[in-house]
Enzyme design. Structure first.
Site, short mmCIF file in Angstrom:
data_model
loop_
_atom_site.label_atom_id
_atom_site.label_comp_id
_atom_site.label_asym_id
_atom_site.label_seq_id
_atom_site.Cartn_x
_atom_site.Cartn_y
_atom_site.Cartn_z
N CYS A 192 0.64 -1.14 -0.45
CA CYS A 192 0.01 0.13 -0.12
C CYS A 192 0.84 1.47 -0.24
CB CYS A 192 -0.80 0.38 1.45
SG CYS A 192 -2.31 1.32 1.31
N LYS A 218 2.75 -9.35 -0.57
CA LYS A 218 2.36 -9.14 -2.23
C LYS A 218 3.18 -7.42 -1.60
CE LYS A 218 -0.86 -6.72 -5.66
NZ LYS A 218 -0.72 -5.27 -5.36
N ASP A 229 0.91 -3.49 -15.36
CA ASP A 229 0.82 -3.28 -15.94
C ASP A 229 0.36 -4.06 -17.19
OD1 ASP A 229 1.61 -0.45 -15.67
OD2 ASP A 229 3.54 -0.29 -17.19
N ARG A 254 -6.00 -2.85 -11.93
CA ARG A 254 -6.81 -1.98 -12.88
C ARG A 254 -7.16 -2.90 -13.72
NH1 ARG A 254 -2.77 2.28 -12.88
NH2 ARG A 254 -1.48 1.44 -13.68
#
Length: 384
Positions: free
Chosen positions: A111, A151, A215, A238
């Site tokens: 984060c 992660k 990406d 995303r």
């Protein structure tokens, strides 16, 4: 759309066998039960919950206890935890295991949100090597037979990289896999992910799977990342916003059976409507569900010929009937718009100096007086 093609590849995380090496990244306010169910309808892989704060779980916060629930059809079930205190995280993991809330637990150390990093949490925490290793060690022990993964990001900024040390520490502590979002905290989501770093991590961590994140906007991107970095799987965030059928493209790209998608405007409208319905069911309130779907409007209809009046209406709709009326006004035969619908989705932000605790970078050890400050980092925020 033209799909990529790659040799069939599976992924094993502890005892969990996945038909395709694909993981849905946790995204706050996005990857709730409704979105996970929708993604599963199109593809295969591991679908992770929204980030759950370990302290809120231990304290049995009502909202948190609802967020960790899974639909009966979800398998395997996956929960991501965030925290800064080894004992609290371990207790949260024990609750998950003892009460059978999940089949897999992931820990978030990525984060980049300033109000988290300025307290030493998120992407700032792996800088403190001892604390990071203790958190993973205690969580792995608490998980028992449930696989626990990590992660993370590359580090705080280019001068304070942590991913190689953290990857090795997680491996040594018994983590079942590590995933790298190939940006630093200072980059937020801007620029281009550094896939070379994923390759470096794969070379450094050899006994457990290494997953790459950053990406992946298409199946072609996922295939290319794995080919270029030799990573064992991909984590998609995303890129699937407004495109849950991306998981079908990914399944097909990695050799699994998947129906071909012709993403006409009618197809997209139906997916949007299905998402809204699932949100209403998940939130058990039609008004709440219709308000929650509003954030997805721009993502679903990116590049499509949808007028501003309809977009505005969908972004203010308060009922499924209103949504149906608006969607009924669209040209369902309008074809997939190609490049206009591709590329980045969601906010990228701008590179900026990370907010950190005073003197945080002076030592990789945790000072005796930082415990209370770290506890202040345990707040609800987006993942990394």
């Amino acid at each position: 759309m033209t799909l990529a093609a790659a040799p069939a590849r599976a992924l094993r995380i502890g005892p969990i066998d996945l038909d395709v090496p694909v993981v849905l990244a946790p995204m706050a306010g996005i990857t709730n039960t409704a979105f996970r169910l929708l993604c599963r309808e199109y593809g295969a892989g591991l679908y992770v919950s929204e980030m759950i704060t370990s302290r809120a779980l231990v304290e049995r916060n009502d909202t948190t206890m609802r967020l960790i629930r899974h639909h009966e059809s979800e398998t395997p079930r996956s929960i991501q935890l965030y925290g800064v205190d080894p004992k609290t995280i371990a207790e949260a993991v024990r609750i998950i295991v003892a009460e059978d809330h999940a089949d897999h637990v992931d820990l978030n150390f990525g984060c980049p949100v300033p109000k988290v990093t300025r307290k030493g949490g998120g992407a700032a925490l792996p800088w403190k090597t001892g604390l990071f290793a203790e958190i993973v060690d205690q969580a792995v022990k608490a998980a028992g037979d449930i696989p626990l993964t990590v992660k993370m990001r590359k580090g705080i900024d280019p001068d304070h990289l942590t991913f190689l040390d953290a990857g090795r520490a997680a491996e040594d502590a018994g983590a079942a896999a590590v995933a790298l979002h190939a940006r630093t905290a200072s980059e937020f989501y801007s620029g281009h992910a550094d896939w070379n770093a994923i390759g470096e991590l794969k070379q450094a961590v050899t006994s457990i799977p290494v997953l790459g994140n950053g990406d992946i906007w298409s199946a072609e991107d996922a295939v290319r990342m794995m080919a270029e970095t030799d990573c064992d799987g991909v984590v998609v965030g995303r890129g699937c916003l407004g495109r849950p059928w991306l998981f079908g493209d990914l399944a097909a790209a990695f050799g699994a059976e998947s129906r071909a998608v012709d993403a006409t405007l009618g197809f997209v409208a139906d997916a949007f409507r299905r998402h809204a319905q699932l949100l209403v069911e998940f939130l058990e309130d039609e008004d709440h569900g219709c308000r929650d779907i509003r954030k997805h409007v721009a993502w679903y209809f990116k590049g499509y010929p949808v007028g501003s009046d309809i977009r505005t209406g969908l972004a203010t709709a308060q009922s499924l009937a209103h949504i149906d009326d608006l969607l009924g006004q669209l040209d369902r035969d309008a074809p997939y718009p190609g490049a206009d619908a591709e590329g980045q989705r969601g906010r990228a932000g701008r590179p900026k100096r990370p907010a950190l605790p005073d003197k945080w970078l002076e030592s990789r050890d945790v000072a005796a007086d930082t415990g209370e400050m770290l506890r202040g980092a345990e707040i609800e925020n987006s993942g990394g």
